[in-house]
Scaffold this motif. Structure first.
Motif, PDB file in Angstrom:
ATOM      1  N   ARG A  52      -8.590  41.123 -12.028  1.00 51.77           N
ATOM      2  CA  ARG A  52      -8.756  39.994 -11.115  1.00 51.77           C
ATOM      3  C   ARG A  52      -7.484  39.147 -11.163  1.00 51.77           C
ATOM      4  N   ARG A  53      -6.804  39.084 -10.045  1.00 50.27           N
ATOM      5  CA  ARG A  53      -5.569  38.301  -9.974  1.00 50.27           C
ATOM      6  C   ARG A  53      -5.859  36.920  -9.419  1.00 50.27           C
ATOM      7  N   VAL A  54      -4.906  36.023  -9.610  1.00 55.05           N
ATOM      8  CA  VAL A  54      -5.108  34.638  -9.201  1.00 55.05           C
ATOM      9  C   VAL A  54      -5.407  34.563  -7.707  1.00 55.05           C
ATOM     10  N   ASP A  55      -6.353  33.707  -7.374  1.00 54.26           N
ATOM     11  CA  ASP A  55      -6.659  33.434  -5.976  1.00 54.26           C
ATOM     12  C   ASP A  55      -5.544  32.546  -5.433  1.00 54.26           C
ATOM     13  N   ARG A  56      -4.731  33.078  -4.566  1.00 53.89           N
ATOM     14  CA  ARG A  56      -3.546  32.349  -4.094  1.00 53.89           C
ATOM     15  C   ARG A  56      -3.901  31.026  -3.424  1.00 53.89           C
ATOM     16  N   ARG A  57      -5.104  30.932  -2.904  1.00 53.45           N
ATOM     17  CA  ARG A  57      -5.505  29.670  -2.275  1.00 53.45           C
ATOM     18  C   ARG A  57      -5.548  28.531  -3.289  1.00 53.45           C
ATOM     19  N   THR A  58      -5.874  28.848  -4.552  1.00 57.66           N
ATOM     20  CA  THR A  58      -5.934  27.804  -5.571  1.00 57.66           C
ATOM     21  C   THR A  58      -4.544  27.365  -6.012  1.00 57.66           C
ATOM     22  N   HIS A  73     -12.641  37.036  -6.425  1.00 56.93           N
ATOM     23  CA  HIS A  73     -13.996  37.469  -6.791  1.00 56.93           C
ATOM     24  C   HIS A  73     -14.460  36.797  -8.079  1.00 56.93           C
ATOM     25  N   ALA A  74     -14.230  35.503  -8.147  1.00 56.31           N
ATOM     26  CA  ALA A  74     -14.595  34.749  -9.354  1.00 56.31           C
ATOM     27  C   ALA A  74     -16.103  34.763  -9.599  1.00 56.31           C
ATOM     28  N   ASP A 113       0.753  32.958 -12.384  1.00 59.54           N
ATOM     29  CA  ASP A 113       0.822  34.311 -12.935  1.00 59.54           C
ATOM     30  C   ASP A 113      -0.478  34.739 -13.610  1.00 59.54           C
ATOM     31  N   LEU A 114      -1.553  33.984 -13.372  1.00 55.13           N
ATOM     32  CA  LEU A 114      -2.832  34.291 -14.004  1.00 55.13           C
ATOM     33  C   LEU A 114      -3.384  35.628 -13.502  1.00 55.13           C
ATOM     34  N   ARG A 115      -3.871  36.426 -14.433  1.00 53.65           N
ATOM     35  CA  ARG A 115      -4.651  37.607 -14.089  1.00 53.65           C
ATOM     36  C   ARG A 115      -5.611  37.898 -15.238  1.00 53.65           C
ATOM     37  N   ILE A 116      -6.755  38.439 -14.899  1.00 51.99           N
ATOM     38  CA  ILE A 116      -7.791  38.718 -15.904  1.00 51.99           C
ATOM     39  C   ILE A 116      -8.190  40.181 -15.801  1.00 51.99           C
TER      40      ILE A 116
END
Length: 262
Positions: free
Chosen positions: A31-37, A154-155, A87-90
């Motif tokens: 899950r990569r960062v939601d660019r909208r945030t 897809h949080a 650069d957040l990813r989970i």
């Protein structure tokens, strides 16, 4: 998994000597960062900077120079948080998650989690107040807290997975403990089959006039239904989903203005 809300909880069995990769299991999805945030706060920061600079410029060049530091400070304040998570990813594995923030990495195995805490952000709209789940704080057997942010794609799916694996799996055992006469502890709140205690104050379930589910909290009314006897915020108790389910099973009259925390 340990049961931190149990008075007689016993330490978990030490895990088998497996590698971290073996304990996490196979990788399911990233899950990569939601660019909208990231983009939206940066746009707001830029607009605020432009507004402050424009107000200063209306007073001439000197006014612009005076306003410039304030505009830059406002931009930095608003932009700092979204820039940190760009650069957040989970990585979501079969048995845990790995949170990447740039070069930093933190892995959490679901079976190591003792407590699940919500990080809630109240958001007001013209018609209602919402409680947005921004992150989880997962506390492991050693008392180390791991933050899992939800500003990713897809949080909702990620949130449901963590709650299911780390909290809801405890619900059946908690209900069984209540039936056996145990007292369950959720931070400053203690509940048993007969009543609920918040701090040093206690109320019997039969004496509560109303229990009202609200965005981000539960309000308990004892003598009347206008001013609550006590209000418990979901971000002030561990395993809030388990807590809510137990209250719903024990309270006699429940009114809901929101849904159960996801």
């Amino acid at each position: 998994m340990a049961h931190p809300y149990r008075r007689d909880s016993t330490p978990p069995e030490p895990p088998a000597r497996l590698s971290e990769a073996e304990r996490l299991g196979s990788l399911r999805v990233v899950r990569r960062v939601d660019r909208r945030t990231v983009v939206r706060p940066l746009v707001m920061a830029a607009l605020l900077f432009a507004f402050i600079a424009g107000v200063g410029a209306a007073g001439g060049f000197h006014g612009f120079l005076v306003s410039l530091p304030f505009g830059l400070a406002a931009f930095a304040l608003l932009a700092a948080s979204p820039l940190r998570r760009r650069d957040l990813r989970i990585e979501v594995h079969e048995n845990g998650v790995v949170v990447h923030r740039g070069r930093r990495r933190a892995a959490v195995v679901f079976d190591d989690v003792d407590e699940v805490w919500f990080d809630l952000d109240p958001v007001s709209t013209p018609t209602e107040t919402l409680a947005i789940l921004r992150a989880f704080k997962l506390v492991d057997h050693d008392g180390v807290a791991h933050v899992v942010p939800l500003q990713v794609e897809h949080a909702d799916d990620l949130a449901r997975l963590i709650i299911r694996r780390c909290s809801l799996s405890l619900a059946a055992d908690a209900e069984k403990a209540l039936r056996a006469g145990e007292t369950l502890t959720f931070g400053r709140v203690r509940i048993d089959a007969k009543g609920i205690s918040v701090g040093n104050s206690r109320a019997e379930w039969s004496k509560l006039r109303l229990v009202r589910m609200q965005p981000g909290c539960i309000s308990f009314f004892r003598a009347q239904t206008v001013i609550p006897w006590r209000t418990v915020a979901f971000d002030k108790v561990p395993h809030p989903t388990v807590f809510v389910k137990l209250v719903q099973s024990l309270a006699h009259r429940i009114e809901s203005t929101t849904t159960t925390p996801r």
